[in-house]
Enzyme design. Sequence first.
Site, PDB file in Angstrom:
ATOM      1  N   LYS A 166       0.809  -1.218   0.000  1.00  0.00           N
ATOM      2  CA  LYS A 166       0.000   0.000   0.000  1.00  0.00           C
ATOM      3  C   LYS A 166       0.843   1.268   0.000  1.00  0.00           C
ATOM      4  O   LYS A 166       0.383   2.312  -0.449  1.00  0.00           O
ATOM      5  CB  LYS A 166      -0.943  -0.011   1.206  1.00  0.00           C
ATOM      6  CG  LYS A 166      -2.057  -1.053   1.109  1.00  0.00           C
ATOM      7  CD  LYS A 166      -2.973  -1.001   2.318  1.00  0.00           C
ATOM      8  CE  LYS A 166      -4.089  -2.026   2.206  1.00  0.00           C
ATOM      9  NZ  LYS A 166      -4.983  -2.025   3.389  1.00  0.00           N
ATOM     10  N   ARG A 167       2.059   1.187   0.503  1.00  0.00           N
ATOM     11  CA  ARG A 167       2.877   2.406   0.530  1.00  0.00           C
ATOM     12  C   ARG A 167       3.266   2.843  -0.885  1.00  0.00           C
ATOM     13  O   ARG A 167       3.706   3.984  -1.092  1.00  0.00           O
ATOM     14  CB  ARG A 167       4.134   2.199   1.380  1.00  0.00           C
ATOM     15  CG  ARG A 167       5.171   1.273   0.774  1.00  0.00           C
ATOM     16  CD  ARG A 167       6.418   1.219   1.642  1.00  0.00           C
ATOM     17  NE  ARG A 167       7.437   0.355   1.081  1.00  0.00           N
ATOM     18  CZ  ARG A 167       7.470  -0.963   1.241  1.00  0.00           C
ATOM     19  NH1 ARG A 167       6.517  -1.566   1.948  1.00  0.00           N
ATOM     20  NH2 ARG A 167       8.430  -1.683   0.710  1.00  0.00           N
TER      21      ARG A 167
END
Length: 511
Positions: free
Chosen positions: A260-261
């Site tokens: 997700k980063r």
Amino acid sequence: MAPVRVRFAPSPTGMLHVGNARTALFNWLFARGQEPGSVFVLRVEDTDVERSEEKHELQLMEDLLWLGLRWDEGPVTGGPYAPYRQSERLAVYARHTEQLLTERKAYRCFCTVEELEADRELALATHQPQNYVGRCRAIPLEESTARAAAGESFAVRLRIPEHPLRFHDLVRGPVEFPHETISDPVLVRSGNLKEPGTPVYNYVVTVDDALMGITHVIRGDDHISNTPRQVAIYEAFDWQVPEFAHLSTILGADRERLSKRHGATSVASFRDMGILPEALVNYLALLGWGPAGGDREIFSAEELVQAFQLERVTASPAVFDWDKLHYLNRHYLKTGDPARMLELAWPFFTGAGLLPPRGATPPEIRGWAASLLALFLHSVNQLDELPARAGFLFAFDPASIQADPENAAILASEGAQRVLAAFESRLAAYTGPVTAEIFKQWMNEIKVETGIKGKDLFHPVRIALTGAHSGPEFDKLLPVIEHGAEVPLPTPVLSVRERIRAFAGPGSQQA
């Protein structure tokens, strides 16, 4: 080659990650490119009761269908090996566990958590592998059965055979694990006869693959370490070991595992951004695979089926490239059916308050929205960029436009004031809409009248109309502005006349 059977077996514990979507795609492509009768199976691995949720199962099926990856057997569709949810197959696993225990290929392990933890700590202290020490391996079956009948808790472990565990990987070639490196794995977690333990992933996935006739197991390379234990289970039941293909990991630009980063990672998030399914399928197919005979990048689903070969899947990690995804999405946005593109784009305009809900829209708004989309679609990477790109049509604020230093410098110049005044004088003597033809005529007249030409002629007018120095061509922009001013929209569009007068009319800075 005989028909093949492949499966995609996700756990419904969260959103469908693009890495898992690529796995599903490669399975689907492989099955569709084989002999008639080849089958793509969807099987839901939901034995993790605490984390599995129906909403995630429904979402992942919706995502697969959105991508065009329709399964032949599985939930909803059914099939000859139903049920296709592991939570509904517990009796199947229980029968096979009894068979392994009876044949002494598995055994009950009565070790406590404390004993196992002490074994691990000793292994760490002595720098030994943290394998199970085999404390319960030699317990006679009769004693084991009696202890279980007395209510004692136990897990069930597989006896790892004393020979290397081998399998063939279509991506990596022959793979072998020495048996000494594989601890007797748990097949069923600790429980008792009244409350049986839960069968573990490596066990149930192998039983299901064998009973469902899966010929090729295509999955992520994070499962390589699981494979020798699964091979041992195949051997314990005298089942044929399938072909394996372990797909490389997808990395972010920083060469770390995609997460997700790095931004969007779920199929649903890409859909919500306005990435088209055909673009995402095309892109995912190129992550770790390449066609034979060239560097071609654009493929329809049908062309991918014809071109796809597992042997051309690389073992090297694939790096997620947003630029390439956007390049493909732009291609499909430009070449897609205009009516479909409008249908897909409409919710983004509605969400921004620029268009009314799609359902009860008058024909005149639908017609104008089609011209609006044609004006901006070629200039966006994804559909959610459209409202911002078209925003100047709706949110026209002369004060904000002049607050930009570059705009203010141009608009304050003597030449800009003359151009805008000349344009406004023509508007004052004209009552109809400003068409592209009239605009061209006026600009030619103003050029002769003022002696101003090039960007000095056009930039002041463009800033007055759009608030920016660049944008769509005037002959395409003007009809959209003028037509938009005539239709009832949630956020009104100002006409060319109103925009020019905001800068050249009475009370303006140029007045």
